[in-house]
Design an enzyme around this catalytic site. Structure first.
Site, PDB file in Angstrom:
ATOM      1  N   CYS A  77       0.838  -1.213   0.000  1.00 18.13           N
ATOM      2  CA  CYS A  77       0.000   0.000   0.000  1.00 18.13           C
ATOM      3  C   CYS A  77       0.869   1.259   0.000  1.00 18.13           C
ATOM      4  CB  CYS A  77      -0.920  -0.028   1.222  1.00 18.13           C
ATOM      5  SG  CYS A  77      -1.848   1.488   1.496  1.00 18.13           S
ATOM      6  N   CYS A  80      -0.059   3.975   2.540  1.00 16.92           N
ATOM      7  CA  CYS A  80       0.333   3.565   3.891  1.00 16.92           C
ATOM      8  C   CYS A  80       1.758   4.011   4.197  1.00 16.92           C
ATOM      9  CB  CYS A  80       0.243   2.046   4.036  1.00 16.92           C
ATOM     10  SG  CYS A  80      -1.417   1.349   3.851  1.00 16.92           S
TER      11      CYS A  80
END
Length: 320
Positions: A77, A80
């Site tokens: 991700c 993230c």
């Protein structure tokens, strides 16, 4: 991406919980136990990795002493990778007023389901055993800080939870030598700072400057897509945008605005689905405009995100 539910509206439910009085009592008992046991009852760090096996002990039980912020993340991700370091740094800066629990979404699917997580990064809080959503997607530091301030205030005012009493002030300094940071790209740092402070125009230009010299820079592509998305949704009347989109399904611009709001609100699949459908129904320049906007939103999430992979396949089917 812009934070979701940053107004802490979810706290309304917490304030109505009949167990609020009990929670305050438990918080007092927890503080008493901590005082008796000293440092033995404190976590080794303010930033902890949590899984399904120790969730009850590390999150639910500790939430009677300190607001526990949960960061759902994954290795693939890209957003993230921007959000998690900010959360970790702020948690250490708050020196015991919040605890950060990091949960690997890929390895803890049951927790993902229990919290109703539809996309990552997703950030929740647990206070006195009660969960509430904070935001989904990466967010500017100033707005994250505001959310944490509100969380701390609510925890103290309504539940008597004042945080951990140990000395965590120098935790960040102690841990830094163990994980030396890579040399920071000054241009990327300037772009991120502009994004964090809400200077969206400055952030857009700064990320473009990075990409002009390094077109393959993934961090700059993600940052640029986020900054441009935030700029497009800034000042929009969400209710009017959604009404316009519903009333005029063939109006491409109306669908683009609604898709941006979907994305900024964390409804990633809705945004992708809306634009795939718009591409399908449109022709000529309108179709190309919708297609390009969809590709921009792919950059916000990251190419490896499963939702992007699924949407790319759907786009290919309607194009070919």
């Amino acid at each position: 991406m812009q934070p979701r539910n940053m107004s802490m509206s979810g706290v309304v439910d917490l304030s109505a919980v009949k167990a609020a009085g009990e929670a305050k009592q438990k918080a007092e008992q927890a503080r008493a136990r901590s005082a008796e046991q000293g440092d033995a009852n404190l976590p080794a760090s303010l930033v902890i990795d949590v899984d399904e096996a120790d969730f009850e002990a590390q999150v639910l039980q500790r939430s009677a002493e300190v607001p526990v912020v949960i960061d759902f993340w994954a290795e693939w991700c890209e957003p993230c990778k921007q959000l998690s370091p900010v959360l970790e740094r702020l948690t250490r800066e708050y020196a015991g007023r919040v605890l950060l629990a990091k949960i690997d979404a890929d390895k803890n699917q049951m927790l993902m389901q229990q919290f109703g997580v539809q996309g990552i990064p997703a950030v929740f809080a647990v206070v006195a055993g009660q969960a509430l959503p904070l935001f989904q997607g990466a967010a500017p530091e100033a707005q994250i800080r505001q959310t944490l301030d509100q969380l701390i205030q609510v925890s103290e005012d309504r539940f008597g939870i004042t945080g951990l009493q140990g000395d965590f002030a120098d935790e960040g300094a102690q841990e830094a030598p163990e994980q030396p940071a890579e040399p920071e790209d000054p241009a990327l740092a300037a772009a991120q700072e502009a994004l964090d402070t809400g200077d969206l125009n400055g952030a857009v230009q700064a990320y473009k400057n990075v990409l002009s010299g390094d077109p393959g820079n993934t961090e700059a592509r993600v940052g640029l897509a986020m900054a441009e998305l935030l700029g497009r949704v800034q000042g929009l009347d969400a209710q009017q945008v959604r009404k316009d989109a519903a009333d005029s399904p063939s109006d491409v611009e109306a669908q683009l605005r609604a898709a941006d709001l979907d994305m900024a609100g964390g409804h990633v699949e809705d945004a992708f689905g809306r634009l795939v459908e718009t591409v399908k129904k449109s022709e000529g320049e309108d179709r190309e405009t919708a297609r390009l906007r969809l590709l921009e939103l792919f950059d916000v999430i990251g190419a490896e995100d499963p939702r992007v992979v699924t949407a790319r396949s759907a786009l290919a089917r309607v194009l070919f």
